[in-house]
Scaffold this active site. Structure first.
Site, mmCIF file in Angstrom:
data_model
loop_
_atom_site.group_PDB
_atom_site.id
_atom_site.type_symbol
_atom_site.label_atom_id
_atom_site.label_comp_id
_atom_site.label_asym_id
_atom_site.label_seq_id
_atom_site.Cartn_x
_atom_site.Cartn_y
_atom_site.Cartn_z
ATOM 1 N N ASP A 64 28.770 -17.355 22.361
ATOM 2 C CA ASP A 64 30.083 -17.105 22.960
ATOM 3 C C ASP A 64 30.948 -16.159 22.131
ATOM 4 O OD1 ASP A 64 30.020 -19.384 21.041
ATOM 5 O OD2 ASP A 64 32.198 -19.241 21.253
ATOM 6 N N THR A 89 34.760 -22.286 18.285
ATOM 7 C CA THR A 89 33.525 -22.449 17.525
ATOM 8 C C THR A 89 32.774 -23.645 18.104
ATOM 9 O OG1 THR A 89 32.552 -22.867 15.360
ATOM 10 C CG2 THR A 89 34.725 -23.815 15.744
ATOM 11 N N THR A 133 30.582 -20.827 11.550
ATOM 12 C CA THR A 133 31.193 -19.680 12.212
ATOM 13 C C THR A 133 32.638 -19.570 11.751
ATOM 14 O OG1 THR A 133 29.808 -19.769 14.151
ATOM 15 C CG2 THR A 133 32.026 -18.935 14.497
HETATM 16 N N1 ASP Z 1 29.788 -20.412 18.680
HETATM 17 C C1 ASP Z 1 28.765 -19.893 17.813
HETATM 18 C C2 ASP Z 1 27.568 -19.492 18.632
HETATM 19 O O1 ASP Z 1 27.237 -20.189 19.564
HETATM 20 C C3 ASP Z 1 28.312 -20.851 16.758
HETATM 21 C C4 ASP Z 1 29.372 -21.694 16.094
HETATM 22 O O2 ASP Z 1 30.549 -21.535 16.376
HETATM 23 O O3 ASP Z 1 29.045 -22.549 15.248
HETATM 24 O O4 ASP Z 1 26.933 -18.525 18.303
#
Ligand code: ASP
Length: 291
Positions: free
Chosen positions: A189, A209, A158
């Protein structure tokens, strides 16, 4: 006010690749160059994230991962700290830059969040650059998908950024393809203001993230900002909330935290977090571990 940009390429178990380091560094340079020329924090965050979305080496934009049915649905959000303006898209398909769609929601509508096919239709109105829509590969019923493994965890990828401009305004943004093995329609999120991002000139800017399910349940970005308002330093605020995320609900995340006075922290409870910053003194600093 000395301008500053921070960006990340996800937190997880894997170390950063050489290509990720190069793109993150290039994105920080683009962002800092804009800040130097007096661009607002919002524009800087958007443009920095666009470099990462286009790279194809992160889980966002051209590199976004697929949901369990084989379809790429992406989430993004952006917020600025002067007027607390925000925009977001969730489950959007077929565009290269969801972060720009999020900005357009903020600027061109009275809303904050558009979702699904209607978010995709909204983006089409603005002729945003398209990427091929992935056709559902696995013709499985939803019931069959449900029986598959539930989301397990996060891998790198992300992307997000926070910036402080010359005028003392902060902004935050993030863009993602979600997490591994997610059900179709799952939203994390990243497009939720107060969870994945928050920005307030009276507090600071945060971009998260990690596994979104935990970040949502603890409204992490807003809690970090509230702690900044209460006088905590960025590092203390980040550590406090990340530790709480782990001890209360076994969450997993990393964060960029930037205070309006230029103090900042990069913190994670995962083995790695690909991230860095640029303040104009020398080359951007990019690493995959911050302690
Ligand atoms: N926070 C992101 C989600 O849950 C994924 C990530 O940050 O790796 O979609």
């Amino acid at each position: 006010m000395a301008p500053l940009i921070l960006a990340h390429g996800g937190a997880g178990r894997r170390p950063m690749t050489r290509a990720q380091k190069q793109y993150l560094s290039a994105a920080l340079q683009v962002g800092y160059h804009l800040l130097e020329r007096g661009a607002p924090a919002m524009t800087v965050v958007e443009q920095t994230i666009r470099v990462l979305e286009r790279s194809g080496v992160f889980n966002a934009g051209l590199g976004a991962r697929l949901q369990l049915d084989g379809v790429r649905r992406m989430d993004a959000s952006i917020m600025e700290g002067k007027g607390l303006q925000a925009g977001a898209v969730a489950s959007i398909e077929g565009i290269v830059h969801p972060i720009t769609a999020a900005r357009l929601v903020m600027e061109e509508t009275d809303h904050v969040l558009l979702v699904g096919p209607m978010a995709t239709a909204f983006a089409a109105q603005f002729k945003l650059e398209r990427q091929r829509i992935s056709a559902p590969k696995r013709r499985l019923s939803y019931g069959a998908l449900l029986k598959r493994k539930r989301p397990l965890g996060n891998r790198h990828g992300t992307v997000g950024a926070v910036a402080l401009d010359r005028f003392g305004t902060v902004a935050a943004g993030a863009s993602t393809g979600g997490i591994a093995r997610m059900l179709p329609g799952r939203v994390g999120d990243t497009p939720l203001i107060g969870c994945g991002v928050y920005a307030d000139n009276h507090a600071g800017a945060v971009s998260m993230t990690g596994v979104g399910e935990g970040i949502i349940r603890m409204a992490v970005a807003k809690e970090i900002c509230d702690r900044l308002t209460g006088g905590e330093a960025p590092k203390a605020a980040a550590r406090h909330v990340l530790n709480k995320l782990v001890t209360r609900i076994q969450g997993s995340a990393g964060t960029l935290v930037l205070a309006p006075d230029g103090r900042f922290a990069i913190a994670h409870v995962t083995p790695h977090m690909t991230a860095g910053w640029c303040n104009g003194r020398g080359e951007p600093v990019v690493r995959d571990r911050f302690r």
